[in-house]
Design a protein around this motif. Structure first.
Motif, PDB file in Angstrom:
ATOM      1  N   GLU A  79       0.812  -1.214   0.000  1.00  0.00           N
ATOM      2  CA  GLU A  79       0.000   0.000   0.000  1.00  0.00           C
ATOM      3  C   GLU A  79       0.849   1.269   0.000  1.00  0.00           C
ATOM      4  N   HIS A  80       0.312   2.306  -0.664  1.00  0.00           N
ATOM      5  CA  HIS A  80       0.841   3.658  -0.540  1.00  0.00           C
ATOM      6  C   HIS A  80      -0.167   4.441   0.285  1.00  0.00           C
ATOM      7  N   PHE A  81       0.294   5.189   1.287  1.00  0.00           N
ATOM      8  CA  PHE A  81      -0.601   5.924   2.175  1.00  0.00           C
ATOM      9  C   PHE A  81      -0.507   7.415   1.884  1.00  0.00           C
ATOM     10  N   LEU A  82      -1.600   7.976   1.404  1.00  0.00           N
ATOM     11  CA  LEU A  82      -1.692   9.392   1.052  1.00  0.00           C
ATOM     12  C   LEU A  82      -2.611  10.071   2.054  1.00  0.00           C
ATOM     13  N   MET A  83      -2.089  11.063   2.803  1.00  0.00           N
ATOM     14  CA  MET A  83      -2.872  11.626   3.896  1.00  0.00           C
ATOM     15  C   MET A  83      -2.716  13.137   3.982  1.00  0.00           C
ATOM     16  N   CYS A  84      -3.840  13.811   4.185  1.00  0.00           N
ATOM     17  CA  CYS A  84      -3.826  15.257   4.375  1.00  0.00           C
ATOM     18  C   CYS A  84      -4.968  15.627   5.314  1.00  0.00           C
ATOM     19  N   GLY A  85      -4.681  16.485   6.276  1.00  0.00           N
ATOM     20  CA  GLY A  85      -5.706  16.893   7.227  1.00  0.00           C
ATOM     21  C   GLY A  85      -5.103  17.665   8.374  1.00  0.00           C
ATOM     22  N   SER A  86      -5.786  17.674   9.499  1.00  0.00           N
ATOM     23  CA  SER A  86      -5.311  18.415  10.663  1.00  0.00           C
ATOM     24  C   SER A  86      -4.125  17.715  11.314  1.00  0.00           C
ATOM     25  N   GLU A  87      -3.415  18.458  12.130  1.00  0.00           N
ATOM     26  CA  GLU A  87      -2.236  17.918  12.820  1.00  0.00           C
ATOM     27  C   GLU A  87      -2.534  16.692  13.664  1.00  0.00           C
ATOM     28  N   PRO A  88      -3.544  16.715  14.553  1.00  0.00           N
ATOM     29  CA  PRO A  88      -3.808  15.526  15.379  1.00  0.00           C
ATOM     30  C   PRO A  88      -4.163  14.296  14.550  1.00  0.00           C
ATOM     31  N   LEU A  89      -4.995  14.486  13.523  1.00  0.00           N
ATOM     32  CA  LEU A  89      -5.418  13.351  12.692  1.00  0.00           C
ATOM     33  C   LEU A  89      -4.232  12.715  11.984  1.00  0.00           C
ATOM     34  N   ILE A  90      -3.448  13.532  11.281  1.00  0.00           N
ATOM     35  CA  ILE A  90      -2.366  12.972  10.475  1.00  0.00           C
ATOM     36  C   ILE A  90      -1.255  12.403  11.345  1.00  0.00           C
ATOM     37  N   ASN A  91      -0.920  13.080  12.424  1.00  0.00           N
ATOM     38  CA  ASN A  91       0.129  12.558  13.300  1.00  0.00           C
ATOM     39  C   ASN A  91      -0.274  11.222  13.917  1.00  0.00           C
ATOM     40  N   SER A  92      -1.544  11.088  14.308  1.00  0.00           N
ATOM     41  CA  SER A  92      -1.976   9.816  14.906  1.00  0.00           C
ATOM     42  C   SER A  92      -1.941   8.693  13.880  1.00  0.00           C
ATOM     43  N   CYS A  93      -2.305   8.997  12.628  1.00  0.00           N
ATOM     44  CA  CYS A  93      -2.251   7.975  11.573  1.00  0.00           C
ATOM     45  C   CYS A  93      -0.814   7.596  11.247  1.00  0.00           C
ATOM     46  N   VAL A  94       0.054   8.595  11.195  1.00  0.00           N
ATOM     47  CA  VAL A  94       1.464   8.320  10.897  1.00  0.00           C
ATOM     48  C   VAL A  94       2.088   7.461  11.991  1.00  0.00           C
ATOM     49  N   GLU A  95       1.788   7.777  13.255  1.00  0.00           N
ATOM     50  CA  GLU A  95       2.336   6.988  14.359  1.00  0.00           C
ATOM     51  C   GLU A  95       1.849   5.549  14.301  1.00  0.00           C
ATOM     52  N   LEU A  96       0.588   5.359  13.922  1.00  0.00           N
ATOM     53  CA  LEU A  96       0.052   4.009  13.786  1.00  0.00           C
ATOM     54  C   LEU A  96       0.804   3.241  12.698  1.00  0.00           C
ATOM     55  N   LEU A  97       1.040   3.896  11.559  1.00  0.00           N
ATOM     56  CA  LEU A  97       1.756   3.238  10.462  1.00  0.00           C
ATOM     57  C   LEU A  97       3.195   2.904  10.865  1.00  0.00           C
ATOM     58  N   LYS A  98       3.806   3.799  11.600  1.00  0.00           N
ATOM     59  CA  LYS A  98       5.169   3.519  12.086  1.00  0.00           C
ATOM     60  C   LYS A  98       5.174   2.286  12.969  1.00  0.00           C
ATOM     61  N   GLY A  99       4.106   2.143  13.777  1.00  0.00           N
ATOM     62  CA  GLY A  99       4.016   0.984  14.668  1.00  0.00           C
ATOM     63  C   GLY A  99       3.946  -0.318  13.910  1.00  0.00           C
TER      64      GLY A  99
END
Length: 343
Positions: A302-322
């Motif tokens: 998968e390629h993950f394309l994300m744009c939005g508010s700081e809390p939303l995107i940071n939480s998604c990025v941290e999940l993907l890092k996990g």
């Protein structure tokens, strides 16, 4: 006892007529934000150039080689990247939207203001400026003497559209979304950024859009699918309430046109489940995808394309890092003031 070390006197900065204390060992932008002064910025690593500022009095030093970021002409006029500079003395600064005489702007006419939802409107600007969906540009409003950056949600011959979320305490958004300002003139800065410009190495994409970022993310995903290089896109639109959703006809049209396209609208504050709406936060939906499929499969395809508010995107990025998703598989950008660390 006498101290051999004398404490250095404090130094101060001035922006928009407001005085504030400058920290000698922190960036100028950090000092400004500590005081709650609103100035344009985004990435905080120098690449987006949104924090471009002109030093009108005083001295500072750059933490990076400005040759790689700014033209010799802008440097000679005293421009710096405030996120990559530290003060050496008292400073007076003007940010890019206050010194448009040194930055190239293109005139644009507000052609239409289309209400998309309870809090988002799509503004169509008639202009000769060329841009791509996903880029950002400064919209300067001469009538207000104010400006801010917006992401490009759509392009057509001689036209650029931006999706604007109305902020209760905002200055620019209420003016731009006011239909009585149709045919008023604004000024557009040069488009910046490369969000969504390159095609991913895989033909599968998970796209997440928060609020008014839907137009941007959907525009990129649609371009990728039209090319034939991306055949599978699952899009999640994160909103608080059902009334905040929009572009449903467009979403359903894409679903009918492209067999590999599907979408969900994540409602964080309303219990409603029908027609693609689900009462769950976007990060939880992303988490569920890893539970339903093997983490190894999602991580590798998968390629993950994300744009939005700081809390939303940071939480998604941290999940993907996990889940050990490679940084190269994550393309994340936030409107507003934010740094997205995908390393």
């Amino acid at each position: 006892m006498f101290s051999l070390f004398k404490k250095k006197p404090p130094i101060y900065g001035e922006v928009k007529g407001q005085s504030f204390k400058l920290h000698r060992k922190r960036t100028i932008l950090d000092s400004i934000l500590d005081e709650g002064i609103e100035v344009p910025y985004s990435c905080q690593v120098g690449s987006c150039q949104k924090c471009l500022a002109k030093v009108t009095d005083g001295k500072c030093s750059s933490l990076v080689d400005l040759e790689a970021y700014l033209s010799p002409e802008l440097q000679s006029k005293g421009y710096i990247l405030s996120c990559q500079a530290v003060p050496e003395s008292d400073l007076k600064l003007s940010f890019v939207n206050e010194v448009d005489q040194d930055v190239q702007f293109e005139s644009a006419l507000i052609e239409t203001v289309e209400t998309l939802s309870d809090n988002v409107s799509r503004i169509t600007l008639k202009t000769a400026l060329e841009a791509q969906v996903g880029q950002s540009l400064m919209v300067n409003i001469p009538a207000l003497g104010q400006g801010r950056y917006y992401s490009v949600a759509g392009v057509d011959e001689g036209r650029i559209s931006i999706d604007v979320a109305v902020k209760e305490q905002g200055i620019c958004s209420p003016w731009l979304t006011d239909a009585s300002n149709v045919n008023q003139t604004v000024e557009l800065g040069q488009p910046e950024g490369k969000f969504g410009h390159s095609f991913p190495d895989t033909n599968r994409c998970v796209a997440i859009a928060g609020g008014s970022a839907l137009g941007v993310v959907l525009g990129i995903a649609e371009k990728w699918m039209k090319s034939g290089k991306i055949s599978n896109v699952h899009l999640i639109h994160a909103v608080r309430y059902k009334a905040h959703s929009y572009d449903l006809s467009r979403l359903n049209h894409l679903k009918d046109t492209y067999p590999g396209f599907d979408f969900q609208i994540a409602l964080s504050r309303e219990n409603y489940e029908q027609g693609g709406f689900v009462p769950v936060r976007a990060p939880e939906l992303l988490q569920n995808m890893f539970r339903l499929e093997t983490a190894e499969k999602l991580t590798g395809t998968e390629h993950f394309l994300m744009c939005g508010s700081e809390p939303l995107i940071n939480s998604c990025v941290e999940l993907l890092k996990g889940y050990l998703v490679r940084a190269s598989s994550i393309e994340a950008e936030s409107f507003g003031n934010n740094t997205i660390d995908i390393r």
